[in-house]
Design a protein around this motif. Sequence first.
Motif, short mmCIF file in Angstrom:
data_model
loop_
_atom_site.label_atom_id
_atom_site.label_comp_id
_atom_site.label_asym_id
_atom_site.label_seq_id
_atom_site.Cartn_x
_atom_site.Cartn_y
_atom_site.Cartn_z
N GLU A 172 -7.05 1.88 -1.15
CA GLU A 172 -7.87 3.07 -0.94
C GLU A 172 -8.69 3.00 0.35
O GLU A 172 -9.86 3.33 0.39
CB GLU A 172 -8.78 3.32 -2.15
N ARG A 173 -8.03 2.51 1.41
CA ARG A 173 -8.59 2.44 2.76
C ARG A 173 -9.79 1.50 2.86
O ARG A 173 -10.57 1.57 3.81
CB ARG A 173 -8.97 3.85 3.26
N ARG A 218 -15.90 -0.79 0.90
CA ARG A 218 -15.31 0.47 0.42
C ARG A 218 -15.42 1.52 1.51
O ARG A 218 -16.45 1.65 2.18
CB ARG A 218 -16.02 0.92 -0.85
N ALA A 219 -14.34 2.29 1.68
CA ALA A 219 -14.33 3.34 2.70
C ALA A 219 -15.31 4.45 2.35
O ALA A 219 -15.44 4.84 1.19
CB ALA A 219 -12.93 3.90 2.85
N LEU A 279 0.84 -1.19 0.00
CA LEU A 279 0.00 0.00 0.00
C LEU A 279 0.88 1.25 0.00
O LEU A 279 2.02 1.22 0.49
CB LEU A 279 -0.91 0.00 1.22
N GLU A 331 -3.86 3.63 12.51
CA GLU A 331 -5.20 3.42 13.06
C GLU A 331 -5.91 2.27 12.36
O GLU A 331 -6.58 1.46 13.02
CB GLU A 331 -6.00 4.72 12.92
N LEU A 332 -5.74 2.18 11.03
CA LEU A 332 -6.35 1.07 10.30
C LEU A 332 -5.62 -0.24 10.60
O LEU A 332 -6.25 -1.29 10.73
CB LEU A 332 -6.33 1.36 8.80
N TRP A 339 -17.34 1.92 6.48
CA TRP A 339 -17.22 1.29 5.17
C TRP A 339 -18.60 0.78 4.73
O TRP A 339 -19.47 0.53 5.57
CB TRP A 339 -16.27 0.09 5.23
N ASP A 394 -1.34 3.25 7.56
CA ASP A 394 -2.20 3.99 8.48
C ASP A 394 -2.28 3.20 9.78
O ASP A 394 -2.89 2.13 9.84
CB ASP A 394 -3.59 4.17 7.87
N LEU A 426 -6.64 -5.12 5.28
CA LEU A 426 -6.75 -3.87 4.55
C LEU A 426 -6.72 -4.12 3.05
O LEU A 426 -6.09 -5.06 2.56
CB LEU A 426 -5.62 -2.92 4.93
N VAL A 462 -11.49 -2.40 3.25
CA VAL A 462 -11.19 -3.56 4.09
C VAL A 462 -11.90 -4.78 3.52
O VAL A 462 -12.87 -4.67 2.77
CB VAL A 462 -11.61 -3.35 5.56
#
Length: 458
Positions: free
Chosen positions: A378-379, A396-397, A350, A356-357, A403, A354, A375, A381
């Motif tokens: 594009e953020r 999708r975020a 990636l 936090e993620l 999401w 991040d 993950l 999951v």
Amino acid sequence: MTSSFEALLPSTERALLHRVAVAQSEGRAPSFVGAVVRDGRTVWSGSRSCVDGHAPDADTQYRIGSLTKVFTAVLVMRLRDEGLLDLSDPLEKHLPGTGVGEVTVAQLLGHSAGLAAESPAPWWERTPGTDRPTLADVLGDQPLLHPAGRGHHYSNPGYTLLGSLVEAVRGVSWEEALRGEILEPLGLSRTTVQPVAPHAGGWAVHPWADVMLPEPAEDLGLMAPAGQLWSTAADLCRFAVFLAEGDDRVLAAATVAEMRTPSVPPAAEDRDGGYGLGVQLLRRDGRTLIGHTGSLPGFVACLWVSVEDGVAAVALANATSGPLTSVVAADLVRIVAEAEPRFPEPWRPLPEADEELLALTGPWYWGTYAYGLRLAAERGVVLEPLRGAGRGARFRALPEGGWIGLNGYYAGETLRVVRREDGSVSHLDLGSFVFTREPYQPADAVPGGVDEGGWRGL
């Protein structure tokens, strides 16, 4: 669909030409054209003909029949994307006075409106469109045969209604909308409403003798949006790329993907097939194909796309019956996909980590079901069962946080992180389902609480 591998191997090309040759011979077609797209490029075309030295090429027009319906559906989806109509709108809202105005746009697109399969006699494919000057002539006295929205029942008059809907909302003719909104942007200069040389002639081959009879090529009038068009293998290959990838000048990739989603369950006798919003769906040789078949007197046609393989194929013949273009096009896809399987994209990390993620990844438990959260780009999951069966999904975020589910049971459902007062993560909430870091921990927010006696043996 991008790749540095463009040319097919000679052995693959020979297998493709052999399949077309067998189809022309066994199907007793005056001529047969096949073509293949791989990773966004036409990589092969070939043909066979009953006239030595006079085989057609990928620029020769054939009539494509119901493949026309895909083009009409694209026009309708453009209207939806522009906010000029909604798929749930009743037809009456935009095209009043048809007598079937309670059916919805989506039902017409997916052939679930319950309309009759054909217009009243005489058979519309072999008679001029002037015989049916109004929609009342196309629909007849009993246009609705089944309850709307309950099941799939293919309807040619339904696509006549959609063509008239396009005209009513857009304010131009179906042909003008088609040319300006699809054909010109995609460079389909050899796709036309009337034949333009060089084009094949349509023939009927006697079922019990090797003799032929010319078939009429009628202008279908109001029925044109259901089956009028002429096209070439080269143009249909370009259209296949659009059906796989979308094109922002015509339809976004997300809308094209929506068209490929089944609209209603297939009938029990057609469990390997289905229909989306203007495109046919077929499960064959372990892969999903999307596209459409087509036939009019003198012609049969098919376009299939395997989005997963990055391969599409076109098959065209100028005989009323005999050549199985649907089977041949599927076989052309299979030959390339199996002989030269697609290379996966290289793994790449990636672009950023991040923290936090990252802290959310790893095992989570819904009750005693074990899941893993990882993950994606594009953020996004992915939630996957770690053992046994379970409901996995991609997400999708959302800009506002959390999401949204993209597939399966959780499609459209929201996944969010629930935090305690101190900011630490309590659990994940997925459409009211609670996912915790441990199974049934007393301090966790488990719906209904946890038995005070805790875990125990027998």
